[in-house]
Design an enzyme around this catalytic site. Sequence first.
Site, PDB file in Angstrom:
ATOM      1  N   ARG A  45       0.867  -1.182   0.000  1.00 30.95           N
ATOM      2  CA  ARG A  45       0.000   0.000   0.000  1.00 30.95           C
ATOM      3  C   ARG A  45       0.887   1.210   0.000  1.00 30.95           C
ATOM      4  O   ARG A  45       0.986   1.921   0.973  1.00 30.95           O
ATOM      5  CB  ARG A  45      -0.836   0.033   1.275  1.00 30.95           C
ATOM      6  CG  ARG A  45      -1.180  -1.314   1.779  1.00 30.95           C
ATOM      7  CD  ARG A  45      -1.464  -1.312   3.246  1.00 30.95           C
ATOM      8  NE  ARG A  45      -0.400  -1.880   4.031  1.00 30.95           N
ATOM      9  CZ  ARG A  45      -0.089  -3.152   4.011  1.00 30.95           C
ATOM     10  NH1 ARG A  45      -0.741  -3.981   3.262  1.00 30.95           N
ATOM     11  NH2 ARG A  45       0.903  -3.598   4.747  1.00 30.95           N
ATOM     12  N   CYS A  46       1.572   1.425  -1.138  1.00 32.06           N
ATOM     13  CA  CYS A  46       2.710   2.312  -1.016  1.00 32.06           C
ATOM     14  C   CYS A  46       2.435   3.752  -1.357  1.00 32.06           C
ATOM     15  O   CYS A  46       2.053   4.077  -2.462  1.00 32.06           O
ATOM     16  CB  CYS A  46       3.849   1.825  -1.887  1.00 32.06           C
ATOM     17  SG  CYS A  46       5.331   2.670  -1.437  1.00 32.06           S
ATOM     18  N   ILE A  47       2.588   4.626  -0.370  1.00 36.21           N
ATOM     19  CA  ILE A  47       2.869   6.027  -0.650  1.00 36.21           C
ATOM     20  C   ILE A  47       3.888   6.477   0.361  1.00 36.21           C
ATOM     21  O   ILE A  47       4.050   5.844   1.379  1.00 36.21           O
ATOM     22  CB  ILE A  47       1.648   6.978  -0.566  1.00 36.21           C
ATOM     23  CG1 ILE A  47       0.732   6.551   0.585  1.00 36.21           C
ATOM     24  CG2 ILE A  47       0.920   7.014  -1.904  1.00 36.21           C
ATOM     25  CD1 ILE A  47      -0.278   7.593   0.952  1.00 36.21           C
TER      26      ILE A  47
END
Lengths: 133, 98, 110
Positions: free
Chosen positions: C108-110
């Site tokens: 869940r990349c930011i």
Amino acid sequence: MSEAIPNNITDNMTSNRTVAILNTEAPFSSATGKESLDTALIFGSYEQAISLFFIGDGVFQVIGDQNATEIEIKDYLKTFSALGFYDIENIYVCRESLTERNLPENFHISNIQVLSNKDFSQRLHQHNVIFRF
Amino acid sequence: MAMLHIIRSSGYNNNVLAQCLNMLLPNDSILLMDDGCYNVNHKLLLKAQLAAPELKIYFIEQHATARAQKNTAQTFSPTTLTDVVTLLFQHDNSITWS
Amino acid sequence: MTILYKNQSIATDKQGYLLDFTEWNEDIAVLLANGDNVELSEPHWEVIRFVREFYLTYNTSPAIRALTKAMKAEFGEEKASSRYLYRLFKEGPAKQATKYAGLPKPARCI
């Protein structure tokens, strides 16, 4: 990342609508439980209010003393303990489902609320969007 | 808050139907679609309606006919996929039980 | 893809994340950072070690919001602001610190 985004956009993104995730499957025989948890963490990352519900075989996801590494499965259950960092604090378990399975109220996460079937259902009804896994 | 319970699997094959009925509160309705239409004569549903006569149980007529399923008691309401949209708006939220 | 460490090749994915997090050590962190032209300072190490510890405890790489919240508990407000972390890791602290810590890229990349 809220600082990189103008305020008016983040205001639109975070609504007052509440999301519930209803878990109904045991943890290891399928990827459902992990997918459900991943979904919860994504909502948490975007500051969307979210509650987790466990009913039926779903209660097997939260009982204590499990050891996934014994059967060489990556232990996603450990990730449950990180839910607080994602502001996920409403976690409900159905008492009747525990009783039916002869399970004590012994969980691997600390802030679980055990509710009677009726209270559980009423709490679920209060959410705007419900995803079932 | 009134909830629409959308059942999409046969209650003879798993306990999803029983689980759904456990979560049922007054003002909720049930919609049978796809394999859920195999439940048009399911004892649990008939019992639930007997216990709460105001409980509305809908089924997608097309899906039931395709599966040769008839609601013998004729207490369930046939509907169409188009009307499901209206049904959704008449409820506050929905769960899909599949 | 691979990187070379002490004449041994270590497998990475296309973006340079280690495929096996158990192969990691702090020398490899330096190699991974050099590949991005980043020189690791003590503040970088604090975050890298913290992210690694987070992964070992919770079996997941933290997304940025969880990372800042967890770091606040450990290091206090100052070092847990996303501004501070972005100054250290310009491509995104969760993404970049995770890489140098030898962990899989957060899904869940930011």
